[in-house]
Design a protein around this motif. Sequence first.
Motif, PDB file in Angstrom:
ATOM      1  N   GLU A 248      35.196  42.038  38.806  1.00 45.48           N
ATOM      2  CA  GLU A 248      36.332  42.685  39.498  1.00 45.48           C
ATOM      3  C   GLU A 248      36.064  42.745  41.001  1.00 45.48           C
ATOM      4  OE1 GLU A 248      38.877  43.177  37.661  1.00 45.48           O
ATOM      5  OE2 GLU A 248      38.418  44.188  35.786  1.00 45.48           O
TER       6      GLU A 248
ATOM      7  N   GLU B 201      42.071  46.623  40.240  1.00 47.07           N
ATOM      8  CA  GLU B 201      40.798  45.998  39.883  1.00 47.07           C
ATOM      9  C   GLU B 201      39.639  46.970  40.069  1.00 47.07           C
ATOM     10  OE1 GLU B 201      40.894  42.728  38.411  1.00 47.07           O
ATOM     11  OE2 GLU B 201      42.847  43.670  38.468  1.00 47.07           O
TER      12      GLU B 201
ATOM     13  N   HIS C  77      39.632  49.096  37.023  1.00 46.51           N
ATOM     14  CA  HIS C  77      39.101  48.336  35.874  1.00 46.51           C
ATOM     15  C   HIS C  77      37.576  48.336  35.909  1.00 46.51           C
ATOM     16  CE1 HIS C  77      42.940  45.653  35.408  1.00 46.51           C
ATOM     17  NE2 HIS C  77      43.148  46.904  35.096  1.00 46.51           N
TER      18      HIS C  77
ATOM     19  N   GLU D  66      42.081  35.303  36.198  1.00 42.61           N
ATOM     20  CA  GLU D  66      43.138  36.267  35.876  1.00 42.61           C
ATOM     21  C   GLU D  66      44.134  35.654  34.890  1.00 42.61           C
ATOM     22  OE1 GLU D  66      43.061  39.218  36.152  1.00 42.61           O
ATOM     23  OE2 GLU D  66      42.423  39.978  38.093  1.00 42.61           O
TER      24      GLU D  66
HETATM   25 FE   LIG Z   1      41.030  43.635  36.197  1.00 49.11          FE
END
Ligand SMILES: [Fe+2]
Length: 167
Positions: free
Chosen positions: A61, A91, A94, A143
């Motif tokens: 990330e 991100e 995440h 992604e």
């Molecule tokens: Fe992500």
Amino acid sequence: MDKQTAATVAPEKKAKPSRAIIRPRRMDFDFSADIPRFWFDNNVFKTLLMTAQSCTFPEGERFFIDSVRHYQSQITDPELQAQVRGFIGQEAHHGKEHTTLNDFMAARGFATEAVQSHVRTSLQLLRKRMSAERQLAMTCALEHFTAMLAELALEHPDFFKGMDDRV
Ligand SMILES: [Fe+2]
């Protein structure tokens, strides 16, 4: 494609692609002590496969964020600027949630740091050797794979059968 078909699809193709606004969601996962050791179907392989995948994320990330951030100052479109800010925020969240899971598994004696360290070293090498443009392209590709995996998982909820709900 025959002429008639081309005429039919042309207006759709000309339409402006939809631009989703990314709203980062703060999940703040907290994995409780009573979660089973092998929380995916009581299966060692499935649990550790998911754990290993999770270990690739925090550093991954960060790589994604940096590859986009590198171009941030060149973006003039306010909508795209907002999307970039949303993407970076998302991100970052995440990465944080994956770190929480990885630390949870590490506390249970699994060598999550070994995997994270391997990913860190590999990505450092890529950062040095690849152009900014190529790093961004790699982020786009990864992604895309992530979206494919997400779609697969959402279309086949039985994939998660046996996984502890809290995970
Ligand atoms: Fe992500």
